[in-house]
Design an enzyme around this catalytic site. Structure first.
Site, mmCIF file in Angstrom:
data_model
loop_
_atom_site.group_PDB
_atom_site.id
_atom_site.type_symbol
_atom_site.label_atom_id
_atom_site.label_comp_id
_atom_site.label_asym_id
_atom_site.label_seq_id
_atom_site.Cartn_x
_atom_site.Cartn_y
_atom_site.Cartn_z
ATOM 1 C CB SER A 226 -31.127 -16.975 -3.942
ATOM 2 O OG SER A 226 -32.316 -16.275 -3.656
ATOM 3 N N GLY A 230 -32.105 -11.382 -3.890
ATOM 4 C CA GLY A 230 -31.331 -10.135 -3.867
ATOM 5 C C GLY A 230 -31.967 -9.083 -4.768
ATOM 6 C CD GLU A 247 -21.241 -10.812 1.096
ATOM 7 O OE1 GLU A 247 -20.904 -11.477 0.085
ATOM 8 O OE2 GLU A 247 -20.480 -10.018 1.659
ATOM 9 C CB CYS A 281 -22.218 -18.530 -0.476
ATOM 10 S SG CYS A 281 -21.143 -18.036 0.858
HETATM 11 P P1 TAP Z 1 -33.011 -17.364 -0.275
HETATM 12 O O1 TAP Z 1 -34.144 -18.176 -0.736
HETATM 13 O O2 TAP Z 1 -32.587 -16.194 -1.081
HETATM 14 O O3 TAP Z 1 -33.409 -16.882 1.206
HETATM 15 C C1 TAP Z 1 -32.547 -16.089 1.973
HETATM 16 C C2 TAP Z 1 -33.348 -15.294 2.982
HETATM 17 O O4 TAP Z 1 -34.169 -14.346 2.300
HETATM 18 C C3 TAP Z 1 -34.289 -16.137 3.826
HETATM 19 O O5 TAP Z 1 -34.303 -15.609 5.133
HETATM 20 C C4 TAP Z 1 -35.620 -15.918 3.130
HETATM 21 O O6 TAP Z 1 -36.726 -16.150 3.964
HETATM 22 C C5 TAP Z 1 -35.504 -14.460 2.759
HETATM 23 N N1 TAP Z 1 -36.412 -14.024 1.694
HETATM 24 C C6 TAP Z 1 -37.086 -14.773 0.780
HETATM 25 N N2 TAP Z 1 -37.816 -13.975 -0.026
HETATM 26 C C7 TAP Z 1 -37.592 -12.700 0.373
HETATM 27 C C8 TAP Z 1 -38.031 -11.425 -0.085
HETATM 28 N N3 TAP Z 1 -38.853 -11.286 -1.124
HETATM 29 N N4 TAP Z 1 -37.583 -10.327 0.554
HETATM 30 C C9 TAP Z 1 -36.734 -10.421 1.587
HETATM 31 N N5 TAP Z 1 -36.292 -11.604 2.080
HETATM 32 C C10 TAP Z 1 -36.699 -12.724 1.474
HETATM 33 O O7 TAP Z 1 -31.681 -18.202 -0.067
HETATM 34 P P2 TAP Z 1 -31.479 -19.610 0.665
HETATM 35 O O8 TAP Z 1 -32.140 -20.649 -0.171
HETATM 36 O O9 TAP Z 1 -31.862 -19.481 2.106
HETATM 37 O O10 TAP Z 1 -29.886 -19.766 0.609
HETATM 38 C C11 TAP Z 1 -29.219 -20.302 -0.486
HETATM 39 C C12 TAP Z 1 -28.612 -19.202 -1.352
HETATM 40 O O11 TAP Z 1 -27.887 -18.270 -0.566
HETATM 41 C C13 TAP Z 1 -27.601 -19.744 -2.340
HETATM 42 O O12 TAP Z 1 -27.757 -19.113 -3.590
HETATM 43 C C14 TAP Z 1 -26.259 -19.341 -1.751
HETATM 44 O O13 TAP Z 1 -25.208 -19.234 -2.677
HETATM 45 C C15 TAP Z 1 -26.596 -18.045 -1.124
HETATM 46 N N6 TAP Z 1 -25.638 -17.746 -0.065
HETATM 47 C C16 TAP Z 1 -24.750 -16.744 -0.275
HETATM 48 C C17 TAP Z 1 -23.806 -16.461 0.688
HETATM 49 C C18 TAP Z 1 -22.823 -15.373 0.453
HETATM 50 S S1 TAP Z 1 -21.887 -14.927 1.697
HETATM 51 N N7 TAP Z 1 -22.690 -14.789 -0.700
HETATM 52 C C19 TAP Z 1 -23.775 -17.187 1.881
HETATM 53 C C20 TAP Z 1 -24.710 -18.203 2.062
HETATM 54 C C21 TAP Z 1 -25.648 -18.470 1.075
HETATM 55 P P3 TAP Z 1 -37.538 -17.560 3.915
HETATM 56 O O14 TAP Z 1 -36.595 -18.598 4.344
HETATM 57 O O15 TAP Z 1 -38.611 -17.339 4.878
HETATM 58 O O16 TAP Z 1 -37.986 -17.718 2.489
#
Ligand code: TAP
Length: 473
Positions: A226, A230, A247, A281
């Protein structure tokens, strides 16, 4: 790992062995899939230390030797493809068929092989008799790879494969809701890779992910997730000037021009929006349709959407699955409910059974919606598509560009030149013509604006996990 290839043997290799673990439940059935380990900061330190120790030896191999390793890793994924797909389906929820679990495992193989095959020769910058300058791409060191839960194996490979190719070692942190998928793909790669070149550490993002991002021994963070997280990673990595590829979230617009054949584009529009049950995404998340074809496009979309089966991933034939977790389900419920309350029309779906087992939200199409409704301007990340009516293409372009997101976009038209001209005015990292969301391992992919920075895939992707060095003289 022994070569007894089965789902059970895969699970046995990655399951937690002590109480430091959490239950993993199938989002379609609520059944227990297994127990995933929850590691602590000491485990992360040990993993980073091992990765640091292994990196010089890995970097000292020839480029060809590392390429051969990636091909052997791809061979291993092919051998383990069915158990991997089954685990992915049980843990993530996506069906085996269609653009889902087997497709994702196939993507892992394709991206491993592409990372192995992409040429990256030394570039001669100047050679004019007076000056000779060349650019080489050297390893950065240890790469931290942080992944989301929607495509948990393939996105991990997008980060791991180019990093390894360029002589880095990797410490990966999967999303907690798909820990087992992250552990499983790495375990399969590690059947052929040398020790400590790739390690997975599981645990909460706010501790393990945060510590990985701020660690002085990590030279680069590859992050997909997210926009909010990021930003936290930018802050955490600032002291060390850690390199970042981000990303982030997307809210891709599609613009349908008046000259389309609504029946011909319905399938492409549908899968552009509903791939992985909308949890992608770069899925089409808001569709702008010209008034003159609006009703016909909606009718054709309803007809196509109603024919696509949703259900338990392991039941062959289903093409859409549940939301991966309850939080995401509730996000979609709230956004569609708010759209309905505002007067938008729910022409398909929109009536989830809250008491049902599993996080299933029905395929939903929402019409006659205000362009600034929350379902349009926020990322729904689920199977609910808002369809907005426009009468002037300038208005559609303005609406498409007005959000902070800029991952992808698409233009739908039978006039290629006109579509290309509009594409050039859209603020997005990728613009597709008459399709949406297709990716290719040789075509750079990444976001504009708050959808992130840096590019993955192809030559650009290899450069992104390298330190450029100029040699003059
Ligand atoms: P996030 O909540 O951002 O989690 C992504 C990863 O970051 C998870 O492994 C999470 O671990 C970790 N994380 C959480 N807090 C963190 C911190 N403070 N520091 C470092 N890492 C941390 O995203 P999500 O809910 O898994 O995925 C959905 C989002 O990803 C959507 O917005 C989607 O659009 C985006 N996305 C983007 C792309 C591209 S290619 N642009 C592709 C797929 C998804 P935990 O699970 O342990 O919290």
């Amino acid at each position: 790992m022994s070569e007894t290839i089965s789902y059970e043997s895969l699970l046995a290799r990655i399951q937690a062995r002590d109480e430091h673990s959490h239950d993993v439940l199938d989002p379609a059935t609520g059944d227990l899939v297994g127990r995933a380990p929850v590691q602590d900061l000491d485990a992360l330190e040990r993993a980073i230390e091992r990765a640091r120790a292994a990196q010089p030896g890995w970097a000292a191999l020839t480029d060809q030797a590392r390429r051969d390793h990636l091909h052997r890793a791809a061979d291993a994924v092919e051998r383990w493809a069915e158990p991997l797909a089954e685990l992915l389906s049980r843990e993530q929820g996506k069906p085996l068929d269609g653009l889902n679990a087997r497709f994702e495992v196939g993507g892992c193989v394709a991206w491993l092989r592409a990372a192995a095959e992409t040429p990256l020769p030394t570039e001669v910058l100047v050679d004019d008799g007076a000056t000779y300058a060349e650019m080489q791409y050297r390893p950065i060191g240890v790469v931290g790879a942080i992944t989301p839960w929607n495509w948990p194996m393939m996105i991990a490979i997008w980060q791991i494969a180019p990093s390894l190719r360029m002589g880095n070692t990797v410490v990966a942190k999967p999303a907690q809701s798909t820990d087992l998928s992250g552990l499983a793909i790495a375990a399969v790669l590690n059947t052929t890779l040398p020790a400590d070149v790739l390690t997975v550490v599981t645990g909460p993002g706010r501790s393990i992910g945060q510590a990985l991002s701020s660690h002085p021994s990590i030279g680069k963070i590859m992050f997909t997730g997210s926009t909010e997280v990021g930003r936290q990673i930018i802050e955490a990595s600032a002291d060390n000037i850690t390199r970042l590829t981000l990303e982030l979230g997307g809210n891709d617009a599609g613009i349908v021009l008046p000259d389309v054949d609504p029946a011909a584009i319905a399938e492409g529009l549908f899968w552009g929006a509903f791939i992985n049950t909308g949890q992608t995404c770069a899925a089409l998340k808001r569709l702008y349709v010209h008034d003159s074809v609006y009703d016909a496009v909606v009718e054709n979309l309803i007809a196509f959407a109603a024919s696509v089966p949703m259900g338990i991933g392991l039941q062959e034939g289903n093409l859409l699955g549940p939301l991966q977790n309850r939080k995401q389900y509730e996000t979609v419920v709230a956004l569609v409910a708010a759209a309905k309350e505002s007067g938008a029309q729910i022409v398909l779906g929109g009536d989830p059974d809250d008491a049902a087992v599993g996080h299933f939200y029905p395929t939903t199409l929402v019409t006659d919606i205000d362009p600034h409704n929350a379902l349009v301007v926020e990322e729904q990340f689920g199977p609910a598509l808002p369809i907005i009516r426009y009468s002037e293409v300038e208005e559609a372009i303005r609406l498409a560009n007005e959000l902070d997101f800029g991952l992808g976009a698409s233009v739908w038209s039978s006039d290629r030149a006109k579509a290309q001209q509009i594409a050039g005015r859209l603020e997005a990292g990728t613009v597709w013509l008459n399709s949406h969301g297709g990716l290719h391992p040789m075509v750079p992919f990444g976001g504009a604006k708050q959808s992130g920075y840096g590019r993955e895939f192809g030559v650009e992707g290899l450069k992104a996990v390298s330190e450029a060095q100029v040699i003059v003289g």
